[in-house]
Design a protein around this motif. Structure first.
Motif, PDB file in Angstrom:
ATOM      1  N   MET A   1       0.822  -1.204   0.000  1.00  0.00           N
ATOM      2  CA  MET A   1       0.000   0.000   0.000  1.00  0.00           C
ATOM      3  C   MET A   1       0.866   1.270   0.000  1.00  0.00           C
ATOM      4  SD  MET A   1      -3.101  -1.082  -0.118  1.00  0.00           S
ATOM      5  CE  MET A   1      -2.512  -2.505  -1.018  1.00  0.00           C
ATOM      6  N   LYS A   2       1.968   1.231   0.740  1.00  0.00           N
ATOM      7  CA  LYS A   2       2.832   2.407   0.817  1.00  0.00           C
ATOM      8  C   LYS A   2       3.447   2.728  -0.541  1.00  0.00           C
ATOM      9  CE  LYS A   2       3.940   2.069   5.727  1.00  0.00           C
ATOM     10  NZ  LYS A   2       4.999   1.839   6.745  1.00  0.00           N
ATOM     11  N   GLU A   3       3.771   1.671  -1.289  1.00  0.00           N
ATOM     12  CA  GLU A   3       4.343   1.883  -2.614  1.00  0.00           C
ATOM     13  C   GLU A   3       3.311   2.542  -3.544  1.00  0.00           C
ATOM     14  OE1 GLU A   3       4.479  -0.929  -0.942  1.00  0.00           O
ATOM     15  OE2 GLU A   3       6.613  -1.102  -0.487  1.00  0.00           O
ATOM     16  N   LEU A   4       2.067   2.083  -3.450  1.00  0.00           N
ATOM     17  CA  LEU A   4       0.988   2.679  -4.252  1.00  0.00           C
ATOM     18  C   LEU A   4       0.845   4.156  -3.942  1.00  0.00           C
ATOM     19  CD1 LEU A   4      -1.893   0.015  -4.104  1.00  0.00           C
ATOM     20  CD2 LEU A   4      -0.564   0.687  -6.109  1.00  0.00           C
ATOM     21  N   LEU A   5       0.845   4.482  -2.650  1.00  0.00           N
ATOM     22  CA  LEU A   5       0.694   5.880  -2.237  1.00  0.00           C
ATOM     23  C   LEU A   5       1.868   6.733  -2.699  1.00  0.00           C
ATOM     24  CD1 LEU A   5      -0.811   5.789   1.377  1.00  0.00           C
ATOM     25  CD2 LEU A   5      -1.847   6.763  -0.677  1.00  0.00           C
ATOM     26  N   ARG A   6       3.076   6.207  -2.561  1.00  0.00           N
ATOM     27  CA  ARG A   6       4.255   6.976  -2.963  1.00  0.00           C
ATOM     28  C   ARG A   6       4.186   7.339  -4.456  1.00  0.00           C
ATOM     29  NH1 ARG A   6       7.475   4.215   1.048  1.00  0.00           N
ATOM     30  NH2 ARG A   6       7.816   2.444  -0.335  1.00  0.00           N
ATOM     31  N   ALA A   7       3.797   6.363  -5.271  1.00  0.00           N
ATOM     32  CA  ALA A   7       3.689   6.606  -6.711  1.00  0.00           C
ATOM     33  C   ALA A   7       2.612   7.650  -7.005  1.00  0.00           C
ATOM     34  CB  ALA A   7       3.366   5.301  -7.436  1.00  0.00           C
ATOM     35  N   ALA A   8       1.489   7.564  -6.280  1.00  0.00           N
ATOM     36  CA  ALA A   8       0.398   8.530  -6.477  1.00  0.00           C
ATOM     37  C   ALA A   8       0.814   9.923  -6.019  1.00  0.00           C
ATOM     38  CB  ALA A   8      -0.844   8.069  -5.713  1.00  0.00           C
ATOM     39  N   PHE A   9       1.516   9.985  -4.879  1.00  0.00           N
ATOM     40  CA  PHE A   9       1.991  11.280  -4.363  1.00  0.00           C
ATOM     41  C   PHE A   9       2.858  11.978  -5.408  1.00  0.00           C
ATOM     42  CE2 PHE A   9       1.900   9.954   0.420  1.00  0.00           C
ATOM     43  CZ  PHE A   9       0.517  10.055   0.408  1.00  0.00           C
ATOM     44  N   LEU A  29     -11.254   2.818  -1.368  1.00  0.00           N
ATOM     45  CA  LEU A  29     -11.180   1.456  -1.924  1.00  0.00           C
ATOM     46  C   LEU A  29     -11.079   0.390  -0.833  1.00  0.00           C
ATOM     47  CD1 LEU A  29      -8.783   1.740  -5.005  1.00  0.00           C
ATOM     48  CD2 LEU A  29     -11.231   1.249  -5.020  1.00  0.00           C
ATOM     49  N   LEU A  30     -10.342   0.708   0.224  1.00  0.00           N
ATOM     50  CA  LEU A  30     -10.121  -0.269   1.300  1.00  0.00           C
ATOM     51  C   LEU A  30     -11.261  -0.300   2.314  1.00  0.00           C
ATOM     52  CD1 LEU A  30      -6.319   0.424   1.922  1.00  0.00           C
ATOM     53  CD2 LEU A  30      -7.306  -1.611   0.844  1.00  0.00           C
ATOM     54  N   ILE A  52      -6.723  -4.212  -5.773  1.00  0.00           N
ATOM     55  CA  ILE A  52      -6.713  -2.856  -5.205  1.00  0.00           C
ATOM     56  C   ILE A  52      -5.795  -1.949  -6.032  1.00  0.00           C
ATOM     57  CG2 ILE A  52      -5.935  -1.455  -3.245  1.00  0.00           C
ATOM     58  CD1 ILE A  52      -8.640  -2.698  -2.745  1.00  0.00           C
ATOM     59  N   ALA A  53      -4.627  -2.480  -6.427  1.00  0.00           N
ATOM     60  CA  ALA A  53      -3.670  -1.689  -7.204  1.00  0.00           C
ATOM     61  C   ALA A  53      -4.272  -1.255  -8.537  1.00  0.00           C
ATOM     62  CB  ALA A  53      -2.396  -2.493  -7.436  1.00  0.00           C
ATOM     63  N   THR A  54      -4.959  -2.191  -9.203  1.00  0.00           N
ATOM     64  CA  THR A  54      -5.587  -1.887 -10.496  1.00  0.00           C
ATOM     65  C   THR A  54      -6.670  -0.822 -10.335  1.00  0.00           C
ATOM     66  OG1 THR A  54      -5.176  -4.134 -11.297  1.00  0.00           O
ATOM     67  CG2 THR A  54      -6.868  -2.860 -12.448  1.00  0.00           C
ATOM     68  N   GLU A  55      -7.534  -1.009  -9.320  1.00  0.00           N
ATOM     69  CA  GLU A  55      -8.628  -0.068  -9.100  1.00  0.00           C
ATOM     70  C   GLU A  55      -8.100   1.307  -8.663  1.00  0.00           C
ATOM     71  OE1 GLU A  55     -11.082  -2.043  -6.245  1.00  0.00           O
ATOM     72  OE2 GLU A  55     -12.005  -3.362  -7.734  1.00  0.00           O
ATOM     73  N   PHE A  56      -7.070   1.290  -7.832  1.00  0.00           N
ATOM     74  CA  PHE A  56      -6.486   2.544  -7.344  1.00  0.00           C
ATOM     75  C   PHE A  56      -5.881   3.338  -8.509  1.00  0.00           C
ATOM     76  CE2 PHE A  56      -2.869   4.823  -5.154  1.00  0.00           C
ATOM     77  CZ  PHE A  56      -3.677   5.725  -4.443  1.00  0.00           C
ATOM     78  N   ASN A  57      -5.179   2.659  -9.381  1.00  0.00           N
ATOM     79  CA  ASN A  57      -4.573   3.338 -10.529  1.00  0.00           C
ATOM     80  C   ASN A  57      -5.635   3.936 -11.448  1.00  0.00           C
ATOM     81  OD1 ASN A  57      -1.883   2.916  -9.827  1.00  0.00           O
ATOM     82  ND2 ASN A  57      -1.855   0.867 -10.741  1.00  0.00           N
TER      83      ASN A  57
END
Length: 284
Positions: A1-9, A29-30, A52-57
């Motif tokens: 999850m942290k990696e997803l957030l970092r990329a989004a940030f 999403l969560l 979650i990664a797919t939906e988040f992106n």
């Protein structure tokens, strides 16, 4: 999850989008709060993580295109409420919360505060003001009967949905404020009309996604629609009734001038950033 957030940030910072939006989207999403993303370990198996990664992106893409985070999640916070919103209804703003404070304060200051007061909300939109006043008045033991007036059928759908969510006896009238509620007189009228001048530039996420009918007040000074709301309030208020309206920071003097004939001297109130955004007055 942290990696997803970092990329989004990283993407949001490049595009000057608040990084908190990424946290709100992931929390949505969560099915957890924004705080819980950081305060507790969220255990997901590999398949769940990929989903979650797919939906988040996908949600990140929508936000990068300018779609407001509230429309993506379907929720907007307002005071103690979580309102359902989507295309067709204006997203309630934090500064509008101050109108609720003023109205509750007025009701609480009345010598006959044990008597029920009738309140009309003009341009009710999502129901933010109506629902907040009705629910907070009830908590404080103040009796109110609330009518929400909204002319947009699209916005009225969200209005009815939110009233049902909080199970409040708020009457909804889907009509233009100029003709709504003939022969009715109220103790309080609150208004949040469209007031932005037609030629004022708006942020892309506002201009491209939120309903123009709820934003634009007319040409030049944007006072065409606010004037109609003031005329409606003048017609609807009892003598001694209380009126408060939100407006553009450059419209305070224009609003006060319009109120001179039928109201006692008006007061302009600043928002949390010190801008003149609200004016209130008592009907003669």
């Amino acid at each position: 999850m942290k990696e997803l957030l970092r990329a989004a940030f990283s993407q949001f910072e490049k595009n000057k989008i608040p990084i908190v939006d990424a946290e709100l989207l992931l929390a949505h999403l969560l099915g957890v709060s924004r705080k819980q993303i950081h305060s507790q370990a969220i255990e997901l198996n590999e398949i769940e993580q990929e989903k979650i990664a797919t939906e988040f992106n996908e949600l990140i893409k929508q936000r990068l295109m300018g779609r407001p985070v509230q429309y993506i999640t379907g929720n907007a916070a307002f005071r103690y409420l979580e309102l359902e919103v989507g295309e067709g209804v204006l997203i309630p703003r934090p500064e509008t919360e101050l109108i609720v404070d003023r109205v509750i304060g007025y009701l609480n200051s009345q010598s006959d505060k044990d008597q029920a007061k009738s309140i009309i909300d003009l341009g009710a939109g999502s129901g933010a003001i109506s629902i907040a006043i009705a629910s907070e008045a009830s908590i404080k033991g103040l009796k109110v009967s609330m009518v929400a007036v909204e002319k947009s059928p699209d916005a009225a759908q969200w209005l009815n949905k939110n009233i049902a969510k909080y199970d409040l006896p708020i009457r909804v009238v889907v009509e233009d404020v100029q003709s709504a509620l003939p022969e009715v007189k109220a103790d309080v009228v609150v208004a949040n009309p469209p007031y932005i001048p037609n030629d004022e530039k708006l942020p892309i996420e506002v201009a491209n996604f939120e309903p123009e009918i709820a934003l634009r007040g007319g040409p030049v000074d944007g006072m065409l629609v606010p004037k109609q709301f003031i005329e409606a309030a003048t017609r609807l208020l009892k003598s001694g009734g209380y009126f408060i309206t939100e407006h553009h920071e450059k419209q305070a003097e224009l609003i006060r001038n319009l109120l001179t004939k039928d109201f006692l001297p008006a007061q302009t109130h600043a928002d949390l950033t010190g801008r003149d955004r609200f004016t209130s007055a008592v009907k003669r």
